[in-house]
Design a protein around this motif. Structure first.
Motif, PDB file in Angstrom:
ATOM      1  N   ALA A 123      98.770 129.288  44.337  1.00 21.77           N
ATOM      2  CA  ALA A 123      99.890 128.431  43.946  1.00 21.77           C
ATOM      3  C   ALA A 123      99.804 128.066  42.467  1.00 21.77           C
ATOM      4  CB  ALA A 123      99.900 127.166  44.800  1.00 21.77           C
ATOM      5  N   LEU A 124      98.594 127.800  41.976  1.00 26.57           N
ATOM      6  CA  LEU A 124      98.416 127.502  40.549  1.00 26.57           C
ATOM      7  C   LEU A 124      98.831 128.696  39.693  1.00 26.57           C
ATOM      8  CD1 LEU A 124      94.947 125.657  40.585  1.00 26.57           C
ATOM      9  CD2 LEU A 124      97.174 124.631  40.112  1.00 26.57           C
ATOM     10  N   ASP A 125      98.418 129.889  40.131  1.00 23.43           N
ATOM     11  CA  ASP A 125      98.766 131.102  39.372  1.00 23.43           C
ATOM     12  C   ASP A 125     100.285 131.320  39.346  1.00 23.43           C
ATOM     13  OD1 ASP A 125      96.103 131.629  38.850  1.00 23.43           O
ATOM     14  OD2 ASP A 125      95.844 132.891  40.629  1.00 23.43           O
ATOM     15  N   ILE A 126     100.935 131.064  40.462  1.00 24.09           N
ATOM     16  CA  ILE A 126     102.394 131.246  40.531  1.00 24.09           C
ATOM     17  C   ILE A 126     103.099 130.271  39.587  1.00 24.09           C
ATOM     18  CG2 ILE A 126     104.411 130.963  42.032  1.00 24.09           C
ATOM     19  CD1 ILE A 126     102.666 132.049  44.327  1.00 24.09           C
ATOM     20  N   SER A 131      94.319 129.293  36.247  1.00 25.58           N
ATOM     21  CA  SER A 131      93.473 128.679  37.276  1.00 25.58           C
ATOM     22  C   SER A 131      91.981 128.697  36.937  1.00 25.58           C
ATOM     23  CB  SER A 131      93.726 129.338  38.639  1.00 25.58           C
ATOM     24  OG  SER A 131      93.508 130.727  38.596  1.00 25.58           O
ATOM     25  N   PRO A 132      91.400 129.774  36.360  1.00 26.06           N
ATOM     26  CA  PRO A 132      89.984 129.693  35.977  1.00 26.06           C
ATOM     27  C   PRO A 132      89.707 128.599  34.952  1.00 26.06           C
ATOM     28  CG  PRO A 132      90.708 131.972  36.031  1.00 26.06           C
ATOM     29  CD  PRO A 132      91.931 131.129  36.155  1.00 26.06           C
ATOM     30  N   ASN A 133      90.610 128.463  33.987  1.00 29.33           N
ATOM     31  CA  ASN A 133      90.452 127.415  32.978  1.00 29.33           C
ATOM     32  C   ASN A 133      90.593 126.038  33.607  1.00 29.33           C
ATOM     33  OD1 ASN A 133      92.204 125.584  30.862  1.00 29.33           O
ATOM     34  ND2 ASN A 133      90.575 126.725  29.826  1.00 29.33           N
ATOM     35  N   PHE A 134      91.541 125.894  34.512  1.00 28.39           N
ATOM     36  CA  PHE A 134      91.828 124.617  35.167  1.00 28.39           C
ATOM     37  C   PHE A 134      90.689 124.180  36.074  1.00 28.39           C
ATOM     38  CE2 PHE A 134      93.708 122.154  38.655  1.00 28.39           C
ATOM     39  CZ  PHE A 134      94.395 121.167  37.954  1.00 28.39           C
ATOM     40  N   LEU A 135      90.074 125.127  36.779  1.00 25.03           N
ATOM     41  CA  LEU A 135      89.073 124.791  37.786  1.00 25.03           C
ATOM     42  C   LEU A 135      87.630 124.887  37.282  1.00 25.03           C
ATOM     43  CD1 LEU A 135      90.607 126.726  40.814  1.00 25.03           C
ATOM     44  CD2 LEU A 135      90.683 124.260  40.422  1.00 25.03           C
ATOM     45  N   ILE A 136      87.359 125.852  36.422  1.00 18.96           N
ATOM     46  CA  ILE A 136      85.975 126.165  36.078  1.00 18.96           C
ATOM     47  C   ILE A 136      85.503 125.487  34.791  1.00 18.96           C
ATOM     48  CG2 ILE A 136      84.365 128.037  35.530  1.00 18.96           C
ATOM     49  CD1 ILE A 136      86.064 129.857  37.313  1.00 18.96           C
ATOM     50  N   LEU A 137      86.333 125.478  33.754  1.00 17.67           N
ATOM     51  CA  LEU A 137      85.911 124.918  32.468  1.00 17.67           C
ATOM     52  C   LEU A 137      85.460 123.459  32.560  1.00 17.67           C
ATOM     53  CD1 LEU A 137      85.483 125.430  29.472  1.00 17.67           C
ATOM     54  CD2 LEU A 137      87.866 124.749  29.078  1.00 17.67           C
TER      55      LEU A 137
END
Length: 250
Positions: A123-126, A131-137
């Motif tokens: 859903a974030l990608d859509i 999403s990697p930046n949003f969740l992982i960083l």
């Protein structure tokens, strides 16, 4: 097997490349960052203190027993110095990091993995969110910034455990132990300890994030991914310690 490992390694760096970018919305990123500081760092405070106190006490007692059984008389203050050296060089940066790999790593892998299997990441990608930046960083920065504070706390609390062990057993005095703790130790040892800590913190955040982000299936796969994440995080910590020890102290 080697080809599969190299492919996974390439995907890991590709994911890191997407994660380590300027956040799209700084206000949201700061909010996420402080949430991760609480979840990954502050919530590990009690575990680090509890473990460090008892290991510091046990280390001091073992040093006393080894020195007492030696055929060459060794002054009591060296118990304090030896305890400090063990805590700074090995126990606090490495063993505590391995403990945090189990606690923090499993949390990161399971939380991101749950978002993957429930299609929240899709859903974030859509929506056009990285999403990697949003969740992982936020997790990487929280670990890299807060873990050195936990390791410094572990060193201090472990030495306090050595003081307490002397008081409880009567094997050495506080003044002797204090003299030993105050003995000179090269600054390179402290640099070595905290450089290791920063590298380990990066591994603790990034490797479980990779496993969680690439989960496929259901809740059972999330559990398996969390286990694999912890195992591989510990493996990379041990390998990186060998490399850093050779580079810095070799």
């Amino acid at each position: 097997m080697i080809k599969k490992f190299l492919t996974a390694f390439g995907e890991y760096f590709l994911l890191l490349g997407k994660a380590i970018r300027t956040p799209q919305k700084m206000s949201v990123f700061i909010k996420l960052f402080f949430r991760e500081i609480n979840d990954l760092g502050v919530n590990s405070f009690g575990l680090v203190v509890f473990t460090s106190v008892f290991v510091g006490a046990v280390t001091a007692i073992q040093m006393f027993n080894n020195f007492s059984s030696s055929s060459i008389p060794i002054p009591t203050p060296f118990i304090g110095y030896a305890t400090k050296a063990v805590l700074v060089l090995e126990f606090s940066p490495t063993i505590i990091s391995l403990i945090l790999a189990g606690k923090v790593g499993s949390y990161i892998a399971s939380s991101i993995g749950t978002m993957r299997v429930t299609e929240q990441i899709d859903a974030l990608d859509i929506m056009g969110v990285n999403s990697p930046n949003f969740l992982i960083l936020p997790k990487i920065l929280a670990c890299v910034i807060y873990n050195p504070l936990l390791i410094g706390l572990s060193m201090a609390v472990g030495i306090m455990g050595g003081f307490a062990a002397g008081e409880l057993t009567g094997n050495w005095t506080i003044s002797d132990f204090t003299t030993g703790v105050q003995m000179y130790m090269p600054m390179l040892f402290y640099y070595y300890a905290f450089i290791k800590t920063i590298v380990f913190a990066f591994i603790i955040a990034s490797v479980p994030s990779f496993f969680g982000y690439n989960v496929s299936g259901g809740s059972l796969e999330v559990g398996r991914s969390s286990t694999q994440a912890v195992v591989w995080t510990m493996v990379f910590i041990i390998i990186s310690e060998l490399i850093l020890t050779q580079i810095i102290l070799g």
